[in-house]
Design an enzyme around this catalytic site. Sequence first.
Site, PDB file in Angstrom:
ATOM      1  NE  ARG A 130      -3.893  -2.018   2.386  1.00 54.32           N
ATOM      2  CZ  ARG A 130      -4.852  -2.393   3.250  1.00 54.32           C
ATOM      3  NH1 ARG A 130      -4.792  -1.341   4.308  1.00 54.32           N
ATOM      4  NH2 ARG A 130      -5.536  -3.337   3.314  1.00 54.32           N
ATOM      5  CB  SER A 176      -8.594  -2.163   3.203  1.00 55.44           C
ATOM      6  OG  SER A 176      -9.628  -2.657   4.091  1.00 55.44           O
ATOM      7  CG  HIS A 177      -9.464   0.534   6.671  1.00 58.24           C
ATOM      8  ND1 HIS A 177      -8.824  -0.442   6.369  1.00 58.24           N
ATOM      9  CD2 HIS A 177      -9.036   1.298   7.673  1.00 58.24           C
ATOM     10  CE1 HIS A 177      -7.639  -0.417   7.359  1.00 58.24           C
ATOM     11  NE2 HIS A 177      -7.808   0.669   7.907  1.00 58.24           N
ATOM     12  CE  LYS A 194      -5.866  -9.079  -0.158  1.00 58.21           C
ATOM     13  NZ  LYS A 194      -6.721  -9.126   1.018  1.00 58.21           N
ATOM     14  CG  ASP A 247     -13.920  -2.085   4.250  1.00 58.63           C
ATOM     15  OD1 ASP A 247     -14.661  -2.898   3.621  1.00 58.63           O
ATOM     16  OD2 ASP A 247     -12.692  -2.176   4.398  1.00 58.63           O
ATOM     17  CG  ASP A 281     -11.445  -4.100   0.680  1.00 59.74           C
ATOM     18  OD1 ASP A 281     -11.884  -3.888   1.858  1.00 59.74           O
ATOM     19  OD2 ASP A 281     -10.592  -5.265   0.879  1.00 59.74           O
ATOM     20  CG  ASP A 337     -12.054  -6.434   4.032  1.00 64.97           C
ATOM     21  OD1 ASP A 337     -12.274  -5.135   4.203  1.00 64.97           O
ATOM     22  OD2 ASP A 337     -10.665  -6.500   3.885  1.00 64.97           O
ATOM     23  NE  ARG A 338     -10.523  -3.153   7.627  1.00 57.43           N
ATOM     24  CZ  ARG A 338      -9.737  -2.887   8.333  1.00 57.43           C
ATOM     25  NH1 ARG A 338      -9.918  -2.320   9.550  1.00 57.43           N
ATOM     26  NH2 ARG A 338      -8.247  -3.406   8.262  1.00 57.43           N
ATOM     27  CB  THR A 383      -3.409  -7.923  13.695  1.00 55.30           C
ATOM     28  OG1 THR A 383      -3.717  -7.805  14.865  1.00 55.30           O
ATOM     29  CG2 THR A 383      -4.116  -7.243  12.588  1.00 55.30           C
ATOM     30  CD  GLU A 395      -8.053  -9.503  11.439  1.00 53.53           C
ATOM     31  OE1 GLU A 395      -6.758  -9.934  11.576  1.00 53.53           O
ATOM     32  OE2 GLU A 395      -8.451  -8.382  10.541  1.00 53.53           O
ATOM     33  CD  GLU A 396      -8.837  -4.371  16.622  1.00 55.50           C
ATOM     34  OE1 GLU A 396      -9.347  -3.428  16.440  1.00 55.50           O
ATOM     35  OE2 GLU A 396      -7.917  -4.447  15.722  1.00 55.50           O
ATOM     36  CB  SER A 397      -9.624  -3.854  12.671  1.00 48.45           C
ATOM     37  OG  SER A 397      -9.052  -5.036  12.007  1.00 48.45           O
ATOM     38  CE  LYS A 434     -10.416  -6.959   7.430  1.00 46.82           C
ATOM     39  NZ  LYS A 434      -8.959  -7.680   6.943  1.00 46.82           N
ATOM     40  NE  ARG A 479      -4.435  -0.538  13.823  1.00 40.54           N
ATOM     41  CZ  ARG A 479      -5.267   0.425  12.851  1.00 40.54           C
ATOM     42  NH1 ARG A 479      -5.785   1.412  13.561  1.00 40.54           N
ATOM     43  NH2 ARG A 479      -4.973   0.291  11.539  1.00 40.54           N
TER      44      ARG A 479
END
Length: 542
Positions: free
Chosen positions: A21, A112-113, A125, A276, A278, A280-281, A343, A362-364, A375, A495
């Site tokens: 990225r 992603s996000h 990726k 998000d 892409d 996946d969240r 993670t 995951e917590e994210s 995800k 984090r």
Amino acid sequence: MTKTVTTTPYNDQKPGTSGLRKKVPVFQQKNYAENFIQSIFDSLDGFNGETLVIGGDGRYYNREVIQIAIKMAAANGFGRVLVGRGGILSTPAASNVIRKYKAFGGIVLSASHNPGGPTEDFGIKYNIGNGGPAPEKVTDAIYARTKTIDSYKIADVADINLDSEGSQDVEGMEVVVIDPVADYAELMEQLFDFGAIRRLLSSGFRIVFDAMSAVTGPYAKEILENRLGAAKGSVLNFIPLPDFGGHHPDPNLVHARALYEEMMGDNAPDFGAASDGDGDRNLIIGKGIFVTPSDSLAMLAANAQLAPGYSKGLAGIARSMPTSAAADRVAEKLGIGIYETPTGWKFFGNLMDAGLVTICGEESAGTGSNHVREKDGLWAVLLWLNILAVRQDSVQEIARQHWMIYGRNYYSRHDYEEVDSAAANGLVDALRAQLSTLPGKNFGALKVATADDFSYNDPVDKSVSNNQGIRILFEGGSRVVFRLSGTGTSGATLRVYIERYEPDSSRHDIDTQEALADLIAVADEIAGIKERTGRTEPSVIT
């Protein structure tokens, strides 16, 4: 005609937890994307004549790199490329296409996000044949190749038409432009009771889904409105835009604030969700209640058997180390395995392939299952709707009943974004240096039980991943975790994860930040966050 182009290496192409990225202008440098794509191909064996899946989240520069990747795939010997119409494939949809059509692998273009646009983020990726992100041994090989690459192969042909479904030829390689939604929607119909969800939505139950002008829009529009009968207009911001409408496509309480405020209002819908960049969240909000990603994982796992695809029960649950231990208590009650991983979704792939786990999280804001190897934001939304349809309880009722049974894990993540990299690394180094001195120390009423730098021993392939996050565990089950994120493109993101377990149901209505206040103060005291980073407060609290 295929040509070989001479090139020189770039020294900054090390993939992170989710690929390479960088900012768009970095990828626009001469041969930058080509170098990385060729390094992917040079690190793989046995793909001659095989199928490659290519797609992305529609962000700025997506179409240009897709054309490059198609031409390079042809020049390197692939037999077929499957690409989403318009260059669109959500990350979970790409995983599904790889698996369904038994592709050799896939190139997913996404950050992603992260924000999109001419000066914002882009990513490449590689996903392997199981549909999941490449494991470390593959990404390490790719990085090694980027440091020595001296040429790449590319077909010298015109761009293909990405906007019409059907087959085209590129130097003898078949390129098939596919409907990006159809295969994914079909899979969701196999997993969930669409009839029950339709009845729920026709009963006056109101939902709102914010696609955040990102890739999930076409998927949510087709499934939620067209197939399940949600009221027209239930899916907001459903057209993917190269700059996500100028917004940050991260489904959290900062960037999806309008959705949160609507769900906390007097005339709130019954269920709110977002996804998000892409796809996946996910963000889950009931009328008057935000469900943390950690709690959502635990609640979905506890109720998954209500959906047809999981009616036989779960083989096990996996969570990333920083994710709260709420899912552990569900696994214990169900008598199934619980796995704590670093993670990065790639660590769940081995566990799912070996049949050890069914649901992961995951917590994210990432939750998913063994239906794909990524995800999956919309999957989580549909499982919630299936559970709500069967139980006939509200989101708030489900959450409160869950806490009554299992106790509540108060949990929060504090992100310090774009911290000076040297300062962030200095903070982590200083933490590591004092780990051996912390056990037994008192910080007010809190006493440190153990402190370590998390290492993971993969039970399937026996690989070891060290330095995955610093854990400070206190007597009574509270903990603080520190970790530098690998998903940003500027500086470092520190984090800090704070968690307290509360079994007493009379204490389940405390404000989360209040419930964690002493742990937050101790985290700063131990790590010296303010002193070392100059930050007096986090950039984002979730």
